[in-house]
Design a protein around this motif. Structure first.
Motif, PDB file in Angstrom:
ATOM      1  N   VAL A 249       0.823  -1.212   0.000  1.00 21.10           N
ATOM      2  CA  VAL A 249       0.000   0.000   0.000  1.00 21.10           C
ATOM      3  C   VAL A 249       0.856   1.261   0.000  1.00 21.10           C
ATOM      4  O   VAL A 249       0.499   2.273  -0.618  1.00 21.10           O
ATOM      5  CB  VAL A 249      -0.969  -0.010   1.208  1.00 21.10           C
ATOM      6  CG1 VAL A 249      -0.258   0.403   2.501  1.00 21.10           C
ATOM      7  CG2 VAL A 249      -2.163   0.891   0.948  1.00 21.10           C
ATOM      8  N   MET A 250       2.021   1.228   0.652  1.00 19.05           N
ATOM      9  CA  MET A 250       2.860   2.424   0.699  1.00 19.05           C
ATOM     10  C   MET A 250       3.497   2.727  -0.650  1.00 19.05           C
ATOM     11  O   MET A 250       3.811   3.881  -0.949  1.00 19.05           O
ATOM     12  CB  MET A 250       3.948   2.270   1.760  1.00 19.05           C
ATOM     13  CG  MET A 250       3.451   2.418   3.187  1.00 19.05           C
ATOM     14  SD  MET A 250       2.614   3.996   3.525  1.00 19.05           S
ATOM     15  CE  MET A 250       3.943   5.157   3.255  1.00 19.05           C
ATOM     16  N   SER A 251       3.697   1.691  -1.481  1.00 21.76           N
ATOM     17  CA  SER A 251       4.307   1.931  -2.791  1.00 21.76           C
ATOM     18  C   SER A 251       3.448   2.874  -3.628  1.00 21.76           C
ATOM     19  O   SER A 251       3.969   3.738  -4.341  1.00 21.76           O
ATOM     20  CB  SER A 251       4.520   0.613  -3.533  1.00 21.76           C
ATOM     21  OG  SER A 251       3.274   0.033  -3.896  1.00 21.76           O
ATOM     22  N   GLY A 252       2.115   2.700  -3.566  1.00 23.92           N
ATOM     23  CA  GLY A 252       1.218   3.578  -4.314  1.00 23.92           C
ATOM     24  C   GLY A 252       0.791   4.791  -3.527  1.00 23.92           C
ATOM     25  O   GLY A 252       0.667   5.901  -4.079  1.00 23.92           O
TER      26      GLY A 252
ATOM     27  N   ILE B 177      -0.788  -4.253  18.278  1.00 23.82           N
ATOM     28  CA  ILE B 177       0.113  -3.113  18.057  1.00 23.82           C
ATOM     29  C   ILE B 177      -0.031  -2.583  16.636  1.00 23.82           C
ATOM     30  O   ILE B 177      -0.095  -1.358  16.416  1.00 23.82           O
ATOM     31  CB  ILE B 177       1.570  -3.523  18.335  1.00 23.82           C
ATOM     32  CG1 ILE B 177       1.751  -3.878  19.813  1.00 23.82           C
ATOM     33  CG2 ILE B 177       2.526  -2.389  17.959  1.00 23.82           C
ATOM     34  CD1 ILE B 177       3.125  -4.450  20.143  1.00 23.82           C
ATOM     35  N   PHE B 178      -0.099  -3.482  15.651  1.00 24.37           N
ATOM     36  CA  PHE B 178      -0.234  -3.019  14.265  1.00 24.37           C
ATOM     37  C   PHE B 178      -1.577  -2.323  14.056  1.00 24.37           C
ATOM     38  O   PHE B 178      -1.665  -1.341  13.299  1.00 24.37           O
ATOM     39  CB  PHE B 178      -0.108  -4.186  13.291  1.00 24.37           C
ATOM     40  CG  PHE B 178      -0.072  -3.748  11.849  1.00 24.37           C
ATOM     41  CD1 PHE B 178       1.124  -3.370  11.266  1.00 24.37           C
ATOM     42  CD2 PHE B 178      -1.233  -3.696  11.088  1.00 24.37           C
ATOM     43  CE1 PHE B 178       1.162  -2.944   9.943  1.00 24.37           C
ATOM     44  CE2 PHE B 178      -1.202  -3.282   9.764  1.00 24.37           C
ATOM     45  CZ  PHE B 178       0.003  -2.900   9.197  1.00 24.37           C
ATOM     46  N   PHE B 179      -2.621  -2.783  14.711  1.00 25.85           N
ATOM     47  CA  PHE B 179      -3.936  -2.137  14.605  1.00 25.85           C
ATOM     48  C   PHE B 179      -3.845  -0.680  15.033  1.00 25.85           C
ATOM     49  O   PHE B 179      -4.361   0.223  14.348  1.00 25.85           O
ATOM     50  CB  PHE B 179      -4.957  -2.874  15.470  1.00 25.85           C
ATOM     51  CG  PHE B 179      -6.276  -2.154  15.600  1.00 25.85           C
ATOM     52  CD1 PHE B 179      -7.244  -2.295  14.614  1.00 25.85           C
ATOM     53  CD2 PHE B 179      -6.542  -1.340  16.683  1.00 25.85           C
ATOM     54  CE1 PHE B 179      -8.452  -1.624  14.713  1.00 25.85           C
ATOM     55  CE2 PHE B 179      -7.747  -0.669  16.798  1.00 25.85           C
ATOM     56  CZ  PHE B 179      -8.714  -0.812  15.816  1.00 25.85           C
ATOM     57  N   VAL B 180      -3.195  -0.427  16.151  1.00 25.09           N
ATOM     58  CA  VAL B 180      -3.053   0.947  16.640  1.00 25.09           C
ATOM     59  C   VAL B 180      -2.275   1.790  15.631  1.00 25.09           C
ATOM     60  O   VAL B 180      -2.646   2.933  15.333  1.00 25.09           O
ATOM     61  CB  VAL B 180      -2.359   0.959  18.017  1.00 25.09           C
ATOM     62  CG1 VAL B 180      -2.088   2.394  18.475  1.00 25.09           C
ATOM     63  CG2 VAL B 180      -3.216   0.224  19.048  1.00 25.09           C
TER      64      VAL B 180
ATOM     65  N   MET C 220      -3.613   5.077  13.475  1.00 22.81           N
ATOM     66  CA  MET C 220      -2.949   6.383  13.548  1.00 22.81           C
ATOM     67  C   MET C 220      -2.582   6.900  12.158  1.00 22.81           C
ATOM     68  O   MET C 220      -2.758   8.092  11.861  1.00 22.81           O
ATOM     69  CB  MET C 220      -1.694   6.283  14.421  1.00 22.81           C
ATOM     70  CG  MET C 220      -1.966   6.060  15.891  1.00 22.81           C
ATOM     71  SD  MET C 220      -0.446   5.769  16.836  1.00 22.81           S
ATOM     72  CE  MET C 220       0.407   7.337  16.612  1.00 22.81           C
ATOM     73  N   MET C 221      -2.080   6.018  11.287  1.00 19.59           N
ATOM     74  CA  MET C 221      -1.709   6.449   9.945  1.00 19.59           C
ATOM     75  C   MET C 221      -2.928   6.881   9.140  1.00 19.59           C
ATOM     76  O   MET C 221      -2.879   7.858   8.376  1.00 19.59           O
ATOM     77  CB  MET C 221      -0.958   5.327   9.210  1.00 19.59           C
ATOM     78  CG  MET C 221       0.432   5.058   9.736  1.00 19.59           C
ATOM     79  SD  MET C 221       1.395   3.936   8.671  1.00 19.59           S
ATOM     80  CE  MET C 221       0.534   2.385   8.931  1.00 19.59           C
ATOM     81  N   GLY C 222      -4.038   6.166   9.316  1.00 22.29           N
ATOM     82  CA  GLY C 222      -5.242   6.505   8.576  1.00 22.29           C
ATOM     83  C   GLY C 222      -5.818   7.853   8.947  1.00 22.29           C
ATOM     84  O   GLY C 222      -6.500   8.484   8.126  1.00 22.29           O
ATOM     85  N   PHE C 223      -5.559   8.310  10.166  1.00 29.29           N
ATOM     86  CA  PHE C 223      -6.097   9.596  10.630  1.00 29.29           C
ATOM     87  C   PHE C 223      -5.021  10.681  10.708  1.00 29.29           C
ATOM     88  O   PHE C 223      -5.217  11.715  11.346  1.00 29.29           O
ATOM     89  CB  PHE C 223      -6.771   9.429  11.994  1.00 29.29           C
ATOM     90  CG  PHE C 223      -8.116   8.783  11.922  1.00 29.29           C
ATOM     91  CD1 PHE C 223      -9.262   9.548  11.738  1.00 29.29           C
ATOM     92  CD2 PHE C 223      -8.255   7.408  12.006  1.00 29.29           C
ATOM     93  CE1 PHE C 223     -10.518   8.959  11.658  1.00 29.29           C
ATOM     94  CE2 PHE C 223      -9.503   6.799  11.926  1.00 29.29           C
ATOM     95  CZ  PHE C 223     -10.635   7.575  11.746  1.00 29.29           C
TER      96      PHE C 223
ATOM     97  N   MET D 250      -6.403   4.057   2.164  1.00 27.96           N
ATOM     98  CA  MET D 250      -5.438   3.004   1.818  1.00 27.96           C
ATOM     99  C   MET D 250      -4.702   2.515   3.061  1.00 27.96           C
ATOM    100  O   MET D 250      -4.525   1.302   3.264  1.00 27.96           O
ATOM    101  CB  MET D 250      -4.416   3.537   0.809  1.00 27.96           C
ATOM    102  CG  MET D 250      -4.969   3.883  -0.550  1.00 27.96           C
ATOM    103  SD  MET D 250      -3.674   4.618  -1.594  1.00 27.96           S
ATOM    104  CE  MET D 250      -4.652   5.215  -2.980  1.00 27.96           C
ATOM    105  N   LEU D 251      -4.265   3.446   3.900  1.00 23.94           N
ATOM    106  CA  LEU D 251      -3.496   3.082   5.094  1.00 23.94           C
ATOM    107  C   LEU D 251      -4.387   2.591   6.228  1.00 23.94           C
ATOM    108  O   LEU D 251      -4.052   1.631   6.928  1.00 23.94           O
ATOM    109  CB  LEU D 251      -2.676   4.292   5.570  1.00 23.94           C
ATOM    110  CG  LEU D 251      -1.670   4.872   4.573  1.00 23.94           C
ATOM    111  CD1 LEU D 251      -0.895   6.031   5.202  1.00 23.94           C
ATOM    112  CD2 LEU D 251      -0.703   3.802   4.094  1.00 23.94           C
ATOM    113  N   GLY D 252      -5.543   3.244   6.423  1.00 27.95           N
ATOM    114  CA  GLY D 252      -6.417   2.898   7.541  1.00 27.95           C
ATOM    115  C   GLY D 252      -7.054   1.535   7.427  1.00 27.95           C
ATOM    116  O   GLY D 252      -7.284   0.845   8.430  1.00 27.95           O
TER     117      GLY D 252
END
Length: 542
Positions: free
Chosen positions: A54-57, A110-113, A117-120, A195-197
């Motif tokens: 997802v980060m590539s795009g 931990i990854f959920f948190v 955070m990245m999505g918001f 994409m991140l959230g």
């Protein structure tokens, strides 16, 4: 002694069902149960895969929305690998403390948190904070998934089952690419955040599903819980004899006397051969390792280093940039072509999954690395030609070479170097050194990946993008020589038999154990080896 040898040699004669005499038929339900456990544990790897894909795009849209530089993009994409070091080293101690199963759940939480955070995120610092938290979760997942899978799998199918983490990394990458394509049509500010959230969703499902998994039998033995370990081994072994042998070998590796039995027994730190000091795993593995342990450590670190130093993250993370350099400029076409990379990666990893225990680690590893080196040379050549003609006109054949070479790189990586790195490094360490050894391997893997990810754009500007891939091809060639000369074949050996292969006198650190084996134990070992051979033959026939 000759008579004993003759008796042992003649014992595993084939019976009517194709198995040696004295060995019970394989329990298909047990194989399916081990299969299910491996899938659930390996699903933690989907978290890393999704983030990479997802980060590539998303980086294309983040750069445009937040107005960040190429250097900040490099740091954003690569820093997660360095953050994951915290998780990978903490996971070794945590998994020895609370168990492998609860560590998997902790990784998902931990990854959920972090994904939330990245999505918001509303700015670059907040996005980096989310990357920090998600990176710790990824580090936990990368370390614990192959360890748990290797410890719960029978030797006859360990390569098949332990390759699952790489399967789910590839599936995660594909899902990330699809997410990029699906959300790219939304508004600039909303698209990359979704994409991140969305990455938070798999972690919730994973944490709930893992609650139904059993604990690792090797961890249970380390804690003296023999009855619980025996119950897990009965469910995951091909026969009762194999379950009994696996329990005996784990007890020996954990330093528990063979005649000590019971539901729960007191355990103490194993002793060094010839002395009464408590084991210091750091000293035994790093500061003053024995020759056999040193070879195991260098083998694990070497394969982890070369997996990333050969440039796979530059191909996967920056594939949209590479395709742009090849002349594909429309974002929809760019992300659609990138999805093809994810599909190729996922399909080829399935090839490795079904052939690891059939052809062995070395043949696939050497073929994979050699193929990657050739494709990286082709990619470097195509990009160099396009760079020289960019101002005049497009060169269709060079564009085709670039696309084919990228698909070739990810394909060859997925049939060998990708999955075998995790299989090999998780199966060669002695039990008491396994958690720390795997953590060190994952740590080096993530540092190398971080360096490659955070230097690709700068490297491309310094020596051209084509020159960068020529450099990676050189590293892959060195890797091939290292694998050919230094890594032995490990197919079909139990985790406790690895000591013989690498020159470690015994895995428990007790000189007397091997000498005190009874003729019956030697006979059982022959039966077990014959059973493993028969099982492998069944896999080949299938």
């Amino acid at each position: 002694m000759a008579e004993q040898h003759k008796e042992a040699t003649n014992t595993p004669a084939a019976s009517d069902d194709g198995l040696p005499n004295g060995v019970a038929p394989r329990k298909k339900t047990n194989v399916r149960f081990a299969f299910a456990c491996a899938i659930l544990a390996s699903m933690t790897s989907i978290l890393l895969g999704y983030d990479i894909g997802v980060m590539s795009g998303a980086a294309l849209f983040i750069k445009e929305d937040l107005k960040i530089t190429d250097v900040e993009v490099e740091v954003l994409l690569g820093i997660l690998n360095l953050y994951s070091l915290i998780g990978s080293f903490a996971a070794g101690r945590t998994s020895d403390w609370i168990g492998r199963r609860l560590t998997i759940i902790l990784a998902a939480v931990i990854f959920f948190v972090g994904a939330f955070m990245m999505g918001f995120s509303v700015n670059y610092p907040m996005l980096m904070a989310g990357r920090f938290v998600a990176g710790i979760g990824v580090g936990y997942a990368l370390m614990i998934a192959p360890v748990y899978t290797a410890e719960v799998s029978p030797a006859s199918s360990r390569g098949f089952l332990t390759s699952f983490p790489e399967v789910f990394i590839n599936l995660g990458i594909l899902l990330g690419y699809v997410s990029n394509y699906g959300f790219s049509h939304l508004s600039l500010k909303l698209g990359w955040r979704l994409m991140l959230g969305v990455g938070a969703a798999p972690s919730v499902v994973l944490a709930l599903m893992v609650l139904g998994m059993p604990e690792s039998p090797r961890w249970l033995v380390m804690k003296g819980r023999l009855a619980d370990a025996r119950a897990v081994l009965d469910k995951t072994s091909a026969s009762p004899e194999e379950a009994a042998l696996r329990l005996a070998e784990i007890k020996a590796a954990a330093g528990i006397p063979a005649d000590l039995d019971g539901d729960v027994v007191a355990t103490a730190a194993p002793k060094r051969a010839g002395g009464g000091e408590e084991r210091d795993v750091w000293k035994e593995l790093i500061l003053s390792p024995a020759p056999g342990v040193r070879r195991v450590l260098l083998s694990a670190l070497g394969i982890h280093f070369f997996q990333q130093a050969s440039g796979i993250d530059s191909v996967v993370l920056y594939s949209p940039r590479v395709f742009q350099s090849a002349g594909i400029t429309d974002k929809s076409k760019l992300l659609g072509t990138t999805c093809a990379v994810g599909v190729a990666k996922t399909l080829f990893i399935l090839v490795a999954t079904f052939t690891l225990d059939r052809f062995g680690r070395r043949p696939l590893l050497l073929a994979s690395t050699g193929g990657m080196a050739a494709c990286l040379v082709g990619l470097g050549m195509g990009l160099t030609v396009i760079g020289h003609h960019q101002q005049q006109h497009r060169v269709p054949w060079a564009v085709g070479v670039c696309i084919a070479s990228i698909l070739g790189v990810v394909g060859f990586f997925s049939i060998g170097l990708g999955p075998i790195t995790w299989v090999y490094s998780s199966e060669i360490f002695p039990l008491h050194l396994r958690a720390l050894g795997c953590a060190l391997g994952v740590g080096l893997n993530r540092v190398t990946s971080g360096v490659i990810s955070m230097t690709f754009l700068s490297l491309s500007k310094g020596i051209t993008i084509g020159g960068s891939f020529f450099l990676y091809a050189g590293v892959a060639s060195i890797a091939w020589v290292f694998f050919f000369t230094y890594l032995p074949e490990t197919r079909g050996r139990t985790l406790e038999q690895m000591g013989e292969l690498f020159g470690i006198p015994n895995m428990a650190g007790d000189d007397g154990y091997q000498q005190q084996q009874s003729p019956e134990k030697e006979k059982d070992n022959v039966i077990e080896m014959a059973s493993t051979t028969a099982t492998t033959s069944d896999v080949r026939k299938d």
